[in-house]
Design an enzyme around this catalytic site. Sequence first.
Site, PDB file in Angstrom:
ATOM      1  N   LYS A   9       1.081  -1.387  -0.030  1.00 62.67           N
ATOM      2  CA  LYS A   9      -0.014   0.113   0.174  1.00 62.67           C
ATOM      3  C   LYS A   9       0.828   1.345  -0.025  1.00 62.67           C
ATOM      4  O   LYS A   9       2.241   0.972   0.263  1.00 62.67           O
ATOM      5  CB  LYS A   9      -0.817  -0.037   1.184  1.00 62.67           C
ATOM      6  CG  LYS A   9      -1.803  -1.192   1.154  1.00 62.67           C
ATOM      7  CD  LYS A   9      -2.660  -1.231   2.630  1.00 62.67           C
ATOM      8  CE  LYS A   9      -3.729  -2.417   2.594  1.00 62.67           C
ATOM      9  NZ  LYS A   9      -4.427  -2.605   3.889  1.00 62.67           N
ATOM     10  N   TYR A  93     -12.228  -2.772  -3.058  1.00 63.09           N
ATOM     11  CA  TYR A  93     -12.607  -2.940  -1.798  1.00 63.09           C
ATOM     12  C   TYR A  93     -14.178  -3.050  -1.677  1.00 63.09           C
ATOM     13  O   TYR A  93     -14.843  -2.561  -0.458  1.00 63.09           O
ATOM     14  CB  TYR A  93     -12.196  -1.825  -0.772  1.00 63.09           C
ATOM     15  CG  TYR A  93     -10.878  -1.979  -0.321  1.00 63.09           C
ATOM     16  CD1 TYR A  93     -10.422  -3.201   0.327  1.00 63.09           C
ATOM     17  CD2 TYR A  93      -9.655  -1.122  -0.660  1.00 63.09           C
ATOM     18  CE1 TYR A  93      -9.067  -3.390   0.858  1.00 63.09           C
ATOM     19  CE2 TYR A  93      -8.288  -1.352  -0.284  1.00 63.09           C
ATOM     20  CZ  TYR A  93      -7.902  -2.572   0.811  1.00 63.09           C
ATOM     21  OH  TYR A  93      -6.770  -2.694   1.036  1.00 63.09           O
ATOM     22  N   PHE A 101     -15.308   3.074   7.792  1.00 65.25           N
ATOM     23  CA  PHE A 101     -13.972   3.459   7.320  1.00 65.25           C
ATOM     24  C   PHE A 101     -13.819   3.577   5.820  1.00 65.25           C
ATOM     25  O   PHE A 101     -12.682   3.859   5.289  1.00 65.25           O
ATOM     26  CB  PHE A 101     -12.745   2.812   8.108  1.00 65.25           C
ATOM     27  CG  PHE A 101     -12.875   1.316   7.978  1.00 65.25           C
ATOM     28  CD1 PHE A 101     -12.400   0.548   6.708  1.00 65.25           C
ATOM     29  CD2 PHE A 101     -13.478   0.507   8.765  1.00 65.25           C
ATOM     30  CE1 PHE A 101     -12.579  -0.662   6.616  1.00 65.25           C
ATOM     31  CE2 PHE A 101     -13.757  -0.939   8.711  1.00 65.25           C
ATOM     32  CZ  PHE A 101     -13.099  -1.325   7.716  1.00 65.25           C
ATOM     33  N   ARG A 129      -1.106 -14.676   4.096  1.00 64.31           N
ATOM     34  CA  ARG A 129      -1.894 -13.861   5.327  1.00 64.31           C
ATOM     35  C   ARG A 129      -1.172 -13.971   6.496  1.00 64.31           C
ATOM     36  O   ARG A 129      -1.157 -13.048   7.216  1.00 64.31           O
ATOM     37  CB  ARG A 129      -3.468 -14.497   5.503  1.00 64.31           C
ATOM     38  CG  ARG A 129      -4.215 -14.234   4.251  1.00 64.31           C
ATOM     39  CD  ARG A 129      -5.029 -12.936   4.136  1.00 64.31           C
ATOM     40  NE  ARG A 129      -5.763 -12.477   5.298  1.00 64.31           N
ATOM     41  CZ  ARG A 129      -6.295 -11.446   5.337  1.00 64.31           C
ATOM     42  NH1 ARG A 129      -6.367 -10.535   4.373  1.00 64.31           N
ATOM     43  NH2 ARG A 129      -7.381 -11.168   6.324  1.00 64.31           N
ATOM     44  N   THR A 135      -4.694  -7.850  10.761  1.00 61.50           N
ATOM     45  CA  THR A 135      -5.254  -6.866  10.121  1.00 61.50           C
ATOM     46  C   THR A 135      -4.907  -5.487  11.107  1.00 61.50           C
ATOM     47  O   THR A 135      -4.300  -4.379  10.539  1.00 61.50           O
ATOM     48  CB  THR A 135      -6.762  -6.754  10.006  1.00 61.50           C
ATOM     49  OG1 THR A 135      -7.128  -7.854   9.154  1.00 61.50           O
ATOM     50  CG2 THR A 135      -7.474  -5.487   9.350  1.00 61.50           C
ATOM     51  N   ARG A 146       3.344  -6.748   9.015  1.00 64.66           N
ATOM     52  CA  ARG A 146       2.424  -5.868   9.899  1.00 64.66           C
ATOM     53  C   ARG A 146       3.069  -5.972  11.427  1.00 64.66           C
ATOM     54  O   ARG A 146       3.231  -4.594  11.784  1.00 64.66           O
ATOM     55  CB  ARG A 146       0.925  -6.094   9.718  1.00 64.66           C
ATOM     56  CG  ARG A 146       0.461  -5.637   8.598  1.00 64.66           C
ATOM     57  CD  ARG A 146      -1.052  -6.448   8.356  1.00 64.66           C
ATOM     58  NE  ARG A 146      -1.929  -5.839   7.090  1.00 64.66           N
ATOM     59  CZ  ARG A 146      -2.900  -6.278   6.747  1.00 64.66           C
ATOM     60  NH1 ARG A 146      -3.497  -7.205   7.371  1.00 64.66           N
ATOM     61  NH2 ARG A 146      -3.549  -5.845   5.603  1.00 64.66           N
ATOM     62  N   ASN A 156      -1.740  -0.121   7.292  1.00 61.47           N
ATOM     63  CA  ASN A 156      -1.054  -1.603   7.714  1.00 61.47           C
ATOM     64  C   ASN A 156      -0.221  -2.102   6.559  1.00 61.47           C
ATOM     65  O   ASN A 156       0.051  -3.332   6.464  1.00 61.47           O
ATOM     66  CB  ASN A 156      -2.198  -2.391   8.075  1.00 61.47           C
ATOM     67  CG  ASN A 156      -3.335  -2.505   7.086  1.00 61.47           C
ATOM     68  OD1 ASN A 156      -3.155  -2.281   5.999  1.00 61.47           O
ATOM     69  ND2 ASN A 156      -4.276  -3.445   7.582  1.00 61.47           N
ATOM     70  N   HIS A 159      -1.744  -5.453   1.567  1.00 57.01           N
ATOM     71  CA  HIS A 159      -2.925  -6.179   1.175  1.00 57.01           C
ATOM     72  C   HIS A 159      -2.408  -7.549   0.897  1.00 57.01           C
ATOM     73  O   HIS A 159      -1.641  -7.792   0.098  1.00 57.01           O
ATOM     74  CB  HIS A 159      -3.877  -5.681   0.171  1.00 57.01           C
ATOM     75  CG  HIS A 159      -4.985  -6.361  -0.033  1.00 57.01           C
ATOM     76  ND1 HIS A 159      -6.180  -6.558   0.260  1.00 57.01           N
ATOM     77  CD2 HIS A 159      -4.975  -7.184  -1.288  1.00 57.01           C
ATOM     78  CE1 HIS A 159      -6.885  -7.326  -0.323  1.00 57.01           C
ATOM     79  NE2 HIS A 159      -6.170  -7.653  -1.206  1.00 57.01           N
ATOM     80  N   GLU A 170      -9.376 -10.707  -7.580  1.00 62.88           N
ATOM     81  CA  GLU A 170      -8.450  -9.649  -7.367  1.00 62.88           C
ATOM     82  C   GLU A 170      -7.380  -9.431  -8.543  1.00 62.88           C
ATOM     83  O   GLU A 170      -7.075  -8.818  -9.102  1.00 62.88           O
ATOM     84  CB  GLU A 170      -7.715  -9.725  -5.943  1.00 62.88           C
ATOM     85  CG  GLU A 170      -8.844  -9.266  -4.884  1.00 62.88           C
ATOM     86  CD  GLU A 170      -8.222  -9.376  -3.369  1.00 62.88           C
ATOM     87  OE1 GLU A 170      -9.181  -9.154  -2.482  1.00 62.88           O
ATOM     88  OE2 GLU A 170      -7.273  -9.645  -3.233  1.00 62.88           O
TER      89      GLU A 170
HETATM   90  P1  DAT Z   1      -7.191  -7.152   5.755  1.00 64.39           P
HETATM   91  O1  DAT Z   1      -6.500  -6.038   4.897  1.00 64.39           O
HETATM   92  O2  DAT Z   1      -6.308  -7.793   6.776  1.00 64.39           O
HETATM   93  O3  DAT Z   1      -8.015  -8.223   4.684  1.00 64.39           O
HETATM   94  P2  DAT Z   1      -9.930  -6.239   5.687  1.00 64.39           P
HETATM   95  O4  DAT Z   1     -10.263  -6.768   4.499  1.00 64.39           O
HETATM   96  O5  DAT Z   1     -10.963  -6.545   6.919  1.00 64.39           O
HETATM   97  O6  DAT Z   1      -8.403  -6.503   6.375  1.00 64.39           O
HETATM   98  O7  DAT Z   1      -9.853  -4.682   5.831  1.00 64.39           O
HETATM   99  C1  DAT Z   1      -9.245  -3.932   4.826  1.00 64.39           C
HETATM  100  C2  DAT Z   1      -8.411  -2.985   5.012  1.00 64.39           C
HETATM  101  O8  DAT Z   1      -9.379  -1.977   5.699  1.00 64.39           O
HETATM  102  C3  DAT Z   1      -7.549  -2.907   6.208  1.00 64.39           C
HETATM  103  O9  DAT Z   1      -6.474  -3.942   5.719  1.00 64.39           O
HETATM  104  C4  DAT Z   1      -7.324  -1.894   6.688  1.00 64.39           C
HETATM  105  C5  DAT Z   1      -8.726  -1.142   6.525  1.00 64.39           C
HETATM  106  N1  DAT Z   1      -9.624  -1.529   7.966  1.00 64.39           N
HETATM  107  C6  DAT Z   1      -9.925  -2.425   8.387  1.00 64.39           C
HETATM  108  N2  DAT Z   1     -10.650  -2.058   9.708  1.00 64.39           N
HETATM  109  C7  DAT Z   1     -10.407  -0.816   9.727  1.00 64.39           C
HETATM  110  C8  DAT Z   1     -10.995   0.114  10.988  1.00 64.39           C
HETATM  111  N3  DAT Z   1     -11.582  -0.383  12.005  1.00 64.39           N
HETATM  112  N4  DAT Z   1     -10.487   1.604  10.811  1.00 64.39           N
HETATM  113  C9  DAT Z   1      -9.997   1.750   9.671  1.00 64.39           C
HETATM  114  N5  DAT Z   1      -9.233   0.838   8.751  1.00 64.39           N
HETATM  115  C10 DAT Z   1      -9.863  -0.398   8.862  1.00 64.39           C
HETATM  116 MG    MG Z   2      -9.090  -8.048   3.328  1.00 64.31          MG
END
Ligand code: DAT
Ligand code: MG
Length: 192
Positions: A9, A93, A101, A129, A135, A146, A156, A159, A170
């Site tokens: 990212k 996304y 968010f 992962r 996450t 991370r 973080n 991805h 994807e």
């Molecule tokens: P991951 O990236 O581990 O697959 P995810 O798909 O649940 O996690 O979420 C995608 C991204 O969204 C994550 O990497 C960071 C952001 N994100 C997740 N939860 C969040 C939150 N509570 N506040 C802000 N950003 C968040």
């Molecule tokens: Mg995800």
Amino acid sequence: MEQTFIMIKPDGVQRGLVSPIPRLYTEQPLRACLNLAIGFCSGLLEPSLIIGFVFAISLLQIGDIISRFEKKGYYLKAMKFMNVEKSFAQQHYADLSAQPFFAKLVDYIISGPVVAMVWEGKDVVLTGRRIIGATRPWEAAPGTIRGDHAVEVSRNVIHGSDSVENGKKEIALWFPGGLAEWKSNLHPWIYE
Ligand code: DAT
Ligand code: MG
């Protein structure tokens, strides 16, 4: 063999977790000096060697994040450095569009260039992962990307696809032109 979509990212890019040469100089100064000395001497003998030499060290040092996948025994199938359009980030996304968010997440992903990659190997989705870590960086174990490099959930660093199915989606979205065809000569030394 499985494939997964991995994206460094904008924060990962800005923080130099991708760029090879600065890490060589900051973390291994002696080796960098030795490399420079060898490069200089070879350059005296044959000037074109300098260019080849600089290219060679940049290939050797391919960056902390990328090398974790490579050292594990996974194969790079595609990679590009690119800026992402807002609508494209929203599509990537889409599953999170109802989250509070979401808008912030999309703005962050388009805030600078990203490195998009496809990696291939046995169980690469789940193991990828694990290499990435949880996450929420404060829950990510030390030793994960991370866990080692991030503090905030909204910054973080990286991805990774969360299932084989989503990986396929994807990869199709980010690399519609297909992937590189190749097989590593190390394959029989890594896989049974
Ligand atoms: P991951 O990236 O581990 O697959 P995810 O798909 O649940 O996690 O979420 C995608 C991204 O969204 C994550 O990497 C960071 C952001 N994100 C997740 N939860 C969040 C939150 N509570 N506040 C802000 N950003 C968040
Ligand atoms: Mg995800």
